[in-house]
Structure formats: structure tokens, C-alpha cells
Scaffold this motif. Sequence first.
Motif, PDB file in Angstrom:
ATOM      1  N   LEU A  53       0.826  -1.205   0.000  1.00  0.00           N
ATOM      2  CA  LEU A  53       0.000   0.000   0.000  1.00  0.00           C
ATOM      3  C   LEU A  53       0.860   1.253   0.000  1.00  0.00           C
ATOM      4  O   LEU A  53       0.530   2.249  -0.669  1.00  0.00           O
ATOM      5  CB  LEU A  53      -0.930  -0.012   1.217  1.00  0.00           C
ATOM      6  N   VAL A  54       1.963   1.232   0.734  1.00  0.00           N
ATOM      7  CA  VAL A  54       2.870   2.380   0.742  1.00  0.00           C
ATOM      8  C   VAL A  54       3.446   2.609  -0.650  1.00  0.00           C
ATOM      9  O   VAL A  54       3.555   3.756  -1.123  1.00  0.00           O
ATOM     10  CB  VAL A  54       4.000   2.163   1.767  1.00  0.00           C
ATOM     11  N   VAL A  55       3.813   1.524  -1.344  1.00  0.00           N
ATOM     12  CA  VAL A  55       4.329   1.655  -2.709  1.00  0.00           C
ATOM     13  C   VAL A  55       3.263   2.250  -3.623  1.00  0.00           C
ATOM     14  O   VAL A  55       3.537   3.138  -4.442  1.00  0.00           O
ATOM     15  CB  VAL A  55       4.797   0.290  -3.241  1.00  0.00           C
ATOM     16  N   ILE A  56       2.020   1.773  -3.504  1.00  0.00           N
ATOM     17  CA  ILE A  56       0.925   2.257  -4.347  1.00  0.00           C
ATOM     18  C   ILE A  56       0.683   3.744  -4.114  1.00  0.00           C
ATOM     19  O   ILE A  56       0.561   4.532  -5.069  1.00  0.00           O
ATOM     20  CB  ILE A  56      -0.359   1.454  -4.064  1.00  0.00           C
ATOM     21  N   ILE A  57       0.604   4.150  -2.854  1.00  0.00           N
ATOM     22  CA  ILE A  57       0.360   5.565  -2.535  1.00  0.00           C
ATOM     23  C   ILE A  57       1.511   6.436  -3.018  1.00  0.00           C
ATOM     24  O   ILE A  57       1.308   7.507  -3.607  1.00  0.00           O
ATOM     25  CB  ILE A  57       0.141   5.744  -1.022  1.00  0.00           C
ATOM     26  N   SER A  58       2.727   5.985  -2.801  1.00  0.00           N
ATOM     27  CA  SER A  58       3.901   6.792  -3.167  1.00  0.00           C
ATOM     28  C   SER A  58       3.955   7.051  -4.666  1.00  0.00           C
ATOM     29  O   SER A  58       4.067   8.196  -5.109  1.00  0.00           O
ATOM     30  CB  SER A  58       5.179   6.084  -2.706  1.00  0.00           C
ATOM     31  N   ILE A  59       3.862   5.986  -5.446  1.00  0.00           N
ATOM     32  CA  ILE A  59       3.991   6.140  -6.895  1.00  0.00           C
ATOM     33  C   ILE A  59       2.782   6.867  -7.479  1.00  0.00           C
ATOM     34  O   ILE A  59       2.912   7.645  -8.431  1.00  0.00           O
ATOM     35  CB  ILE A  59       4.190   4.765  -7.552  1.00  0.00           C
ATOM     36  N   SER A  60       1.614   6.644  -6.924  1.00  0.00           N
ATOM     37  CA  SER A  60       0.416   7.304  -7.438  1.00  0.00           C
ATOM     38  C   SER A  60       0.391   8.789  -7.099  1.00  0.00           C
ATOM     39  O   SER A  60      -0.082   9.609  -7.904  1.00  0.00           O
ATOM     40  CB  SER A  60      -0.842   6.631  -6.881  1.00  0.00           C
ATOM     41  N   HIS A  61       0.893   9.146  -5.942  1.00  0.00           N
ATOM     42  CA  HIS A  61       0.751  10.519  -5.461  1.00  0.00           C
ATOM     43  C   HIS A  61       1.839  11.451  -5.982  1.00  0.00           C
ATOM     44  O   HIS A  61       1.540  12.563  -6.441  1.00  0.00           O
ATOM     45  CB  HIS A  61       0.751  10.535  -3.929  1.00  0.00           C
ATOM     46  N   PHE A  62       3.089  11.032  -5.930  1.00  0.00           N
ATOM     47  CA  PHE A  62       4.190  11.924  -6.245  1.00  0.00           C
ATOM     48  C   PHE A  62       4.480  11.920  -7.745  1.00  0.00           C
ATOM     49  O   PHE A  62       4.797  10.877  -8.324  1.00  0.00           O
ATOM     50  CB  PHE A  62       5.438  11.524  -5.456  1.00  0.00           C
ATOM     51  N   LYS A  63       4.373  13.099  -8.366  1.00  0.00           N
ATOM     52  CA  LYS A  63       4.557  13.232  -9.807  1.00  0.00           C
ATOM     53  C   LYS A  63       5.956  12.807 -10.242  1.00  0.00           C
ATOM     54  O   LYS A  63       6.156  12.304 -11.347  1.00  0.00           O
ATOM     55  CB  LYS A  63       4.305  14.685 -10.227  1.00  0.00           C
ATOM     56  N   GLN A  64       6.929  13.027  -9.375  1.00  0.00           N
ATOM     57  CA  GLN A  64       8.310  12.709  -9.714  1.00  0.00           C
ATOM     58  C   GLN A  64       8.526  11.213  -9.926  1.00  0.00           C
ATOM     59  O   GLN A  64       9.494  10.808 -10.571  1.00  0.00           O
ATOM     60  CB  GLN A  64       9.226  13.225  -8.600  1.00  0.00           C
ATOM     61  N   HIS A  66       6.393   9.222 -11.505  1.00  0.00           N
ATOM     62  CA  HIS A  66       5.617   8.736 -12.642  1.00  0.00           C
ATOM     63  C   HIS A  66       6.552   8.450 -13.821  1.00  0.00           C
ATOM     64  O   HIS A  66       6.611   9.184 -14.795  1.00  0.00           O
ATOM     65  CB  HIS A  66       4.539   9.747 -13.033  1.00  0.00           C
ATOM     66  N   THR A  67       7.302   7.369 -13.701  1.00  0.00           N
ATOM     67  CA  THR A  67       8.223   6.918 -14.738  1.00  0.00           C
ATOM     68  C   THR A  67       7.835   5.505 -15.169  1.00  0.00           C
ATOM     69  O   THR A  67       7.118   4.806 -14.439  1.00  0.00           O
ATOM     70  CB  THR A  67       9.670   6.917 -14.222  1.00  0.00           C
ATOM     71  N   PRO A  68       8.274   5.060 -16.344  1.00  0.00           N
ATOM     72  CA  PRO A  68       7.931   3.700 -16.776  1.00  0.00           C
ATOM     73  C   PRO A  68       8.344   2.626 -15.772  1.00  0.00           C
ATOM     74  O   PRO A  68       7.571   1.714 -15.485  1.00  0.00           O
ATOM     75  CB  PRO A  68       8.714   3.557 -18.098  1.00  0.00           C
ATOM     76  N   THR A  69       9.534   2.758 -15.218  1.00  0.00           N
ATOM     77  CA  THR A  69       9.995   1.766 -14.242  1.00  0.00           C
ATOM     78  C   THR A  69       9.066   1.706 -13.036  1.00  0.00           C
ATOM     79  O   THR A  69       8.649   0.624 -12.599  1.00  0.00           O
ATOM     80  CB  THR A  69      11.417   2.103 -13.764  1.00  0.00           C
ATOM     81  N   ASN A  70       8.716   2.862 -12.509  1.00  0.00           N
ATOM     82  CA  ASN A  70       7.868   2.889 -11.319  1.00  0.00           C
ATOM     83  C   ASN A  70       6.440   2.463 -11.609  1.00  0.00           C
ATOM     84  O   ASN A  70       5.744   1.986 -10.704  1.00  0.00           O
ATOM     85  CB  ASN A  70       7.895   4.290 -10.702  1.00  0.00           C
ATOM     86  N   LEU A  71       5.974   2.627 -12.829  1.00  0.00           N
ATOM     87  CA  LEU A  71       4.629   2.150 -13.169  1.00  0.00           C
ATOM     88  C   LEU A  71       4.576   0.624 -13.120  1.00  0.00           C
ATOM     89  O   LEU A  71       3.561   0.043 -12.718  1.00  0.00           O
ATOM     90  CB  LEU A  71       4.215   2.666 -14.549  1.00  0.00           C
ATOM     91  N   PHE A  72       5.653  -0.026 -13.543  1.00  0.00           N
ATOM     92  CA  PHE A  72       5.711  -1.486 -13.396  1.00  0.00           C
ATOM     93  C   PHE A  72       5.726  -1.865 -11.918  1.00  0.00           C
ATOM     94  O   PHE A  72       5.101  -2.851 -11.515  1.00  0.00           O
ATOM     95  CB  PHE A  72       6.948  -2.041 -14.098  1.00  0.00           C
ATOM     96  N   LEU A  73       6.461  -1.096 -11.112  1.00  0.00           N
ATOM     97  CA  LEU A  73       6.449  -1.340  -9.676  1.00  0.00           C
ATOM     98  C   LEU A  73       5.050  -1.137  -9.099  1.00  0.00           C
ATOM     99  O   LEU A  73       4.631  -1.877  -8.202  1.00  0.00           O
ATOM    100  CB  LEU A  73       7.429  -0.398  -8.973  1.00  0.00           C
ATOM    101  N   LEU A  74       4.333  -0.154  -9.609  1.00  0.00           N
ATOM    102  CA  LEU A  74       2.967   0.100  -9.154  1.00  0.00           C
ATOM    103  C   LEU A  74       2.058  -1.077  -9.478  1.00  0.00           C
ATOM    104  O   LEU A  74       1.269  -1.524  -8.626  1.00  0.00           O
ATOM    105  CB  LEU A  74       2.436   1.377  -9.806  1.00  0.00           C
ATOM    106  N   SER A  75       2.149  -1.596 -10.694  1.00  0.00           N
ATOM    107  CA  SER A  75       1.330  -2.747 -11.077  1.00  0.00           C
ATOM    108  C   SER A  75       1.661  -3.965 -10.222  1.00  0.00           C
ATOM    109  O   SER A  75       0.766  -4.696  -9.777  1.00  0.00           O
ATOM    110  CB  SER A  75       1.557  -3.071 -12.561  1.00  0.00           C
ATOM    111  N   LEU A  76       2.950  -4.177  -9.967  1.00  0.00           N
ATOM    112  CA  LEU A  76       3.366  -5.283  -9.110  1.00  0.00           C
ATOM    113  C   LEU A  76       2.821  -5.110  -7.702  1.00  0.00           C
ATOM    114  O   LEU A  76       2.327  -6.066  -7.088  1.00  0.00           O
ATOM    115  CB  LEU A  76       4.893  -5.356  -9.080  1.00  0.00           C
ATOM    116  N   ALA A  77       2.877  -3.893  -7.187  1.00  0.00           N
ATOM    117  CA  ALA A  77       2.387  -3.635  -5.840  1.00  0.00           C
ATOM    118  C   ALA A  77       0.877  -3.837  -5.744  1.00  0.00           C
ATOM    119  O   ALA A  77       0.382  -4.334  -4.731  1.00  0.00           O
ATOM    120  CB  ALA A  77       2.757  -2.211  -5.414  1.00  0.00           C
ATOM    121  N   VAL A  78       0.138  -3.465  -6.785  1.00  0.00           N
ATOM    122  CA  VAL A  78      -1.310  -3.669  -6.786  1.00  0.00           C
ATOM    123  C   VAL A  78      -1.634  -5.163  -6.730  1.00  0.00           C
ATOM    124  O   VAL A  78      -2.499  -5.602  -5.957  1.00  0.00           O
ATOM    125  CB  VAL A  78      -1.953  -3.018  -8.027  1.00  0.00           C
TER     126      VAL A  78
END
Length: 345
Positions: A53-64, A66-78
Motif C-alpha cells: 500500500l505504501v508503494v501504491i500511494i507513493s507512486i500514485s501521489h508523487f509526480k516525480q 511517474h516513470t515507466p519503471t515505477n509504473l511497473f512497480l505500481l502494477s506489481l504492488a497492486v
Amino acid sequence: MDLNSTGLIELQVQYCFQSGNASCPKEIHPTAIRVTLYIFWTGIVMLTVCGNLVVIISISHFKQLHTPTNLFLLSLAVADFLIGVFVMPFTMIQYIETCWYFGDILCSIYTMFILVLTSVSISNLVFIAVDRYFVVCNPFIYSTKITIPLTWMFIALSWMLSVVYTYLLFYFKGNINDVEGIDPCLGDCFLEFNATWTVVDLIVTFLLPCSTMVTVYTKVFIVAKRHARVINAIARQISSADGNKSNIPKRSERKATKTLGIVVAVFLLCWVPYYISTVVDAYINFSVPPVVMGTLTWVVYFNSSMNPIIYALFYPWFQKSLKLILTFKIFSPASCMTNLFPENQ
């Protein structure tokens, strides 16, 4: 327990439901053991849910972020978050109580969640490995070709293929619980593949992803060492003027080795024992003790608990975003524009 005519103690067989032979037998654990197991596994569930949940909130909230690498991390975290919410609690109760109390419909939904989410989690690990390959080995192509829309397309493809794979497995009755003529006892909900689908699942969800990850990370490791040698040569030339020696390449090589070891070793340690057991189980008429399969299943789920640590806790931005979340500073105006990266990086 009862005494028979000979004075010997007979153990009464208990069942999940009061329906005689139609119900599954139930194992009774001492209260102390049951409480200990519930506390331990609840801790694992909370680690999985909160960490992802911390990963999801962090990547979703902070504009900085929003990179391709972190979007994959977001999908993995979900995917791992949903495993912690919808899969692990039911698995915990079934594992400790040795009975399924939630009905056939919820059993089918629970099984589908297991298949879809574990497949998505594994496929995202592969995408992250490929993403790392392009970042390290083809940085110029990466910056121009790997865009945010393309990343979202691959993420959607990952989820879609996982759903299709799960549908095909149920359609072709790969789970022996769905095979005609097999009538599991009341109080059971298990995911056991027949011999054919055991091999198919082994190839699709383990051998291919695992071989891809090992190959890609090995290539990344080799290229990283090559880059480290180049940096070492440049650093020696620069430091020769003042006589200082640089240890940059040594740090780089250690970091590359550590990352490769963590990513591959944790994945293999969590999944290899489970898949070996499923293959053996399918060819010995499903005779592997349930406690063994249950424990190995939890080891697999523990990989979802470790993913936030492996892919996020080693990043400085995660530590800073965690502090902002815990102190509720993310609710302040323009907090999404916060700089999460130290100036020296």
C-alpha cells in the motif's frame, strides 16, 4: 476421546461440518499453537498489505515517480496488495483450521484470484527485469522508445493475459476440483492441477519467467561490470592528479551483485520448492501431505511480502515518501510536487 471395552483410548474423528461422511475430517490443534499461528500469519498479511500500500500511494501521489519503471512497480504492488487482501486471509484460516467454511462460490472466486494475481505478479517481475535491461544496456533507446503510454499498454497486457490464462485453465478443467467424477468432501477448497496442466503451468508461470529473469539480469550484471571498469579507468585518470584512489567501480560491482542476488535468489527460493512439490504431487496421485503444500504455498505468498522490500525499500525516494505518508504531509498543498531525490543523486 472415549474409552473402549478394552480400556484403550480412542480418538474421535472430528469433521468440518456435522454431515457425517460427506464432510472433510478436521485436524484439531492445541489452542496455544493456533493462537501463535494466527499471530504469526496475521503479521505476514499485514506486512504484505501495508508494504504494498505504501508503494501504491507513493507512486500514485508523487509526480516525480511517474516513470515507466515505477509504473511497473505500481502494477506489481497492486497485484501483491490484492493477494494480501483477498487471498492470504482465507488461506490463513484454511491452513490453521484445516477446513474451508466460506462456500463453493467463494471458493471458486478465491481460486481465480490466486491464479490471476500470482500470474500478474510474476509477469510484472519479468517486465521489471526487461525494463532494467533497457535502462542499463540501451539507455538511449530507452529514453526515446519506452514511454508512459507504452508502459501502460504492457501493464494492461499483463493483466489481460493472466485473466485469459486463468479462464482457459478453468475451461479445460485443469483444476482437479472441477473435473467431473471428482467430488471433494464438504469443507475443502483446493487448487490441484491434473498432470497435463501441472506441466503447462510449470512452463508458463515458472520456467519461462524464471529463465527470462535469470538471462536478463545476468546480461545486466555483465554490462554493469563493464561500465564499472570504464568508470574506474576514468576515475583513476582524474584522481592521478591529487593521488587519491577511487573505489567507485568496487561499489558499483557490489551493488550490481547484491541486486542480482536479491532479485533472483528470493524469487527462486519462494517458487522452486512449490513447483517441485506440485509436479511430484501430480504424478504420485496427490499424496503430498497437505501441511507440506500449505506451507510451500505460504512461502510463495511471502514473495509478495518481500517485493516491496526488494524493489522499494532500497530506493531513497521510498524512505522519504514513507516519512511523508506517516506524518500526513502528503495532504498538504502541492505535496505531489515534492522532490524525493537527494541533490547528490
